[in-house]
Design an enzyme around this catalytic site. Structure first.
Site, PDB file in Angstrom:
ATOM      1  N   ARG A  30       0.841  -1.199   0.000  1.00 55.72           N
ATOM      2  CA  ARG A  30       0.000   0.000   0.000  1.00 55.72           C
ATOM      3  C   ARG A  30       0.876   1.249   0.000  1.00 55.72           C
ATOM      4  O   ARG A  30       2.088   1.154   0.046  1.00 55.72           O
ATOM      5  CB  ARG A  30      -0.947  -0.024   1.207  1.00 55.72           C
ATOM      6  CG  ARG A  30      -0.206  -0.522   2.454  1.00 55.72           C
ATOM      7  CD  ARG A  30      -0.508   0.099   3.728  1.00 55.72           C
ATOM      8  NE  ARG A  30      -0.477   1.513   3.722  1.00 55.72           N
ATOM      9  CZ  ARG A  30       0.624   2.273   3.913  1.00 55.72           C
ATOM     10  NH1 ARG A  30       1.826   1.716   4.108  1.00 55.72           N
ATOM     11  NH2 ARG A  30       0.568   3.580   3.917  1.00 55.72           N
ATOM     12  N   ARG A  33      -6.795  -0.274  -7.262  1.00 52.23           N
ATOM     13  CA  ARG A  33      -7.049   0.763  -6.234  1.00 52.23           C
ATOM     14  C   ARG A  33      -7.197   2.082  -6.975  1.00 52.23           C
ATOM     15  O   ARG A  33      -6.230   2.594  -7.541  1.00 52.23           O
ATOM     16  CB  ARG A  33      -5.907   0.808  -5.207  1.00 52.23           C
ATOM     17  CG  ARG A  33      -5.956  -0.373  -4.252  1.00 52.23           C
ATOM     18  CD  ARG A  33      -5.283  -0.097  -2.937  1.00 52.23           C
ATOM     19  NE  ARG A  33      -6.038   0.776  -2.070  1.00 52.23           N
ATOM     20  CZ  ARG A  33      -5.535   1.289  -0.939  1.00 52.23           C
ATOM     21  NH1 ARG A  33      -4.306   1.010  -0.575  1.00 52.23           N
ATOM     22  NH2 ARG A  33      -6.273   2.075  -0.178  1.00 52.23           N
ATOM     23  N   GLN A  70      -2.913   2.197   9.930  1.00 51.26           N
ATOM     24  CA  GLN A  70      -1.583   2.366   9.314  1.00 51.26           C
ATOM     25  C   GLN A  70      -0.659   3.234  10.175  1.00 51.26           C
ATOM     26  O   GLN A  70       0.560   3.105  10.096  1.00 51.26           O
ATOM     27  CB  GLN A  70      -1.707   2.988   7.907  1.00 51.26           C
ATOM     28  CG  GLN A  70      -2.326   2.072   6.883  1.00 51.26           C
ATOM     29  CD  GLN A  70      -3.825   2.305   6.758  1.00 51.26           C
ATOM     30  OE1 GLN A  70      -4.490   2.680   7.718  1.00 51.26           O
ATOM     31  NE2 GLN A  70      -4.372   2.054   5.589  1.00 51.26           N
ATOM     32  N   ASP A  76      -2.418  10.835  -2.004  1.00 54.39           N
ATOM     33  CA  ASP A  76      -2.660   9.774  -2.988  1.00 54.39           C
ATOM     34  C   ASP A  76      -2.945  10.353  -4.368  1.00 54.39           C
ATOM     35  O   ASP A  76      -2.753   9.692  -5.382  1.00 54.39           O
ATOM     36  CB  ASP A  76      -3.813   8.886  -2.538  1.00 54.39           C
ATOM     37  CG  ASP A  76      -3.370   8.045  -1.352  1.00 54.39           C
ATOM     38  OD1 ASP A  76      -3.415   8.549  -0.219  1.00 54.39           O
ATOM     39  OD2 ASP A  76      -2.914   6.912  -1.581  1.00 54.39           O
ATOM     40  N   LYS A 126      -5.390   9.603   3.029  1.00 56.50           N
ATOM     41  CA  LYS A 126      -6.079   8.684   3.939  1.00 56.50           C
ATOM     42  C   LYS A 126      -7.187   9.367   4.727  1.00 56.50           C
ATOM     43  O   LYS A 126      -7.013  10.498   5.181  1.00 56.50           O
ATOM     44  CB  LYS A 126      -5.020   8.076   4.861  1.00 56.50           C
ATOM     45  CG  LYS A 126      -5.476   7.156   5.930  1.00 56.50           C
ATOM     46  CD  LYS A 126      -6.285   5.985   5.428  1.00 56.50           C
ATOM     47  CE  LYS A 126      -5.641   5.215   4.287  1.00 56.50           C
ATOM     48  NZ  LYS A 126      -6.540   4.153   3.755  1.00 56.50           N
TER      49      LYS A 126
HETATM   50  O1  MRU Z   1      -4.813   2.953   2.061  1.00 55.74           O
HETATM   51  P1  MRU Z   1      -3.332   3.214   2.069  1.00 55.74           P
HETATM   52  O2  MRU Z   1      -2.659   2.686   3.288  1.00 55.74           O
HETATM   53  O3  MRU Z   1      -2.677   2.821   0.777  1.00 55.74           O
HETATM   54  O4  MRU Z   1      -3.265   4.815   2.141  1.00 55.74           O
HETATM   55  C1  MRU Z   1      -2.017   5.416   2.095  1.00 55.74           C
HETATM   56  C2  MRU Z   1      -2.063   6.872   2.300  1.00 55.74           C
HETATM   57  O5  MRU Z   1      -3.109   7.495   2.338  1.00 55.74           O
HETATM   58  C3  MRU Z   1      -0.750   7.580   2.334  1.00 55.74           C
HETATM   59  O6  MRU Z   1      -0.791   8.657   3.200  1.00 55.74           O
HETATM   60  C4  MRU Z   1      -0.448   8.075   0.910  1.00 55.74           C
HETATM   61  O7  MRU Z   1      -0.521   7.013   0.022  1.00 55.74           O
HETATM   62  C5  MRU Z   1       0.872   8.702   0.824  1.00 55.74           C
HETATM   63  S1  MRU Z   1       2.141   7.510   1.034  1.00 55.74           S
HETATM   64  C6  MRU Z   1       3.637   8.216   0.817  1.00 55.74           C
END
Ligand code: MRU
Length: 302
Positions: A46, A77, A165, A206, A217
């Site tokens: 992830r 995703r 996370q 993201d 997130k």
């Molecule tokens: O659902 P996830 O764990 O993939 O979400 C990740 C995030 O939201 C991170 O903050 C984002 O991808 C930046 S990672 C450098």
């Protein structure tokens, strides 16, 4: 020992199964694109930049129909645009494995550059962060986490429910790196910002739209709004591969909704994985090329 979330070994992609952290460090061996897609969907792997790196390596596993494999990977995703960016770039290349290795190495350098630009802002400060943005989420030291690391900041990590996370991954990485970190329940965000005299907050992204609206997130919007209410600067850190100039603003960013059962096996639930923080809450977007005002994102960074 450096954290290695994905490893190409003898024609297969080994993925550190992040669902088991911090209790167990076990690799999943993927020999097919479908296995990688499953690892992505279940969050064994992830983090937006790492999803890009993983998608690129996954194409190198496909012998028959790379175009179909690319479609499958991109849709696995929807919010993290790095996945689409890396898969499309790899698909256009002559040698998928070589291209994946290049994307991986470039991401590691981008992380270092982001940290170089961002660290002076946060040096030695008390800083709140959310989710995991470190080595477990990128091809290098991380985006927001990389800055915290190089700045030797004192970290306050939101737990980041429902999948934890922050609690499981950021706290584990901080411990491994010897970075001082305190875990904070999501619901204690505003109280901790005030009581612990937090001086800044930083998150990854993201996808960043043309106008600077940034998806990250779930919980990031609450963090940014709380920071605004308390007069604390809120930053985003992300590489150029997270900027989507085709998305005019945050409303064009697809937001992944996950299985409600991740929240409750008994009651109805709404389980968005991400939210969008409007550009007006963001003090600066720290990229490998420097710190952008959200309004300057539309100019691109290349
Ligand atoms: O659902 P996830 O764990 O993939 O979400 C990740 C995030 O939201 C991170 O903050 C984002 O991808 C930046 S990672 C450098």
């Amino acid at each position: 020992m450096p954290i290695r979330p994905v490893l190409w070994r003898d024609g297969r992609l080994d993925i550190l199964d992040q669902r088991l952290l911090p209790l167990r460090e076990r690799y999943l061996s993927c020999r097919t694109v479908d296995q990688v897609v499953r690892a992505i969907q279940t969050l064994a792997v992830r983090g937006a930049p790492l999803l890009g790196v993983t998608g690129a390596y996954a194409l190198a596993l496909e012998k028959k129909d790379p175009a179909a494999a690319a479609r499958k990977l991109i849709s696995s995703r929807p919010t993290a645009v790095n996945l689409r960016w890396a898969v499309e770039r790899t698909l256009k290349s002559r040698d998928f494995l070589a291209e994946a290795r290049r994307i991986h190495a470039e991401d590691a350098s981008m992380c270092e550059a982001i940290a170089r630009h961002g660290a002076p802002l946060l040096r030695g400060k008390r800083v709140m962060t959310i989710c995991n943005t470190g080595a477990l989420a990128t091809g290098g030291i991380g985006t927001a986490f990389g800055i915290l690391l190089r700045a030797r900041a004192e970290v306050y990590a939101l737990e980041t429910r429902p999948l934890g996370q922050g609690a499981r991954l950021t706290m584990w990485e901080a411990e491994k790196c010897g970075l001082r970190a305190t875990l904070v329940a999501d619901g204690a965000c505003a109280a901790a910002l005030r009581e612990k005299k937090i001086q800044a907050a930083i998150a990854g992204a993201d996808r960043i739209a043309r106008n600077g609206d940034s998806a990250n997130k779930i919980g990031t919007l609450s963090l940014a709004v709380n920071c605004r209410a308390l007069g604390i600067p809120f930053y985003i850190a992300a590489p150029g591969s997270t900027i989507d100039l085709d998305a005019r603003d945050g409303s064009a960013i697809p937001i992944e909704e996950r299985d409600p059962a991740e929240l409750s096996s008994r009651f109805p639930a709404w389980n968005p994985a991400f939210d969008v923080t409007p550009a007006r809450y963001i003090a600066g977007i720290i990229t490998e090329r420097g710190i952008l005002k959200p309004g300057d994102v539309k100019l691109g960074i290349s």
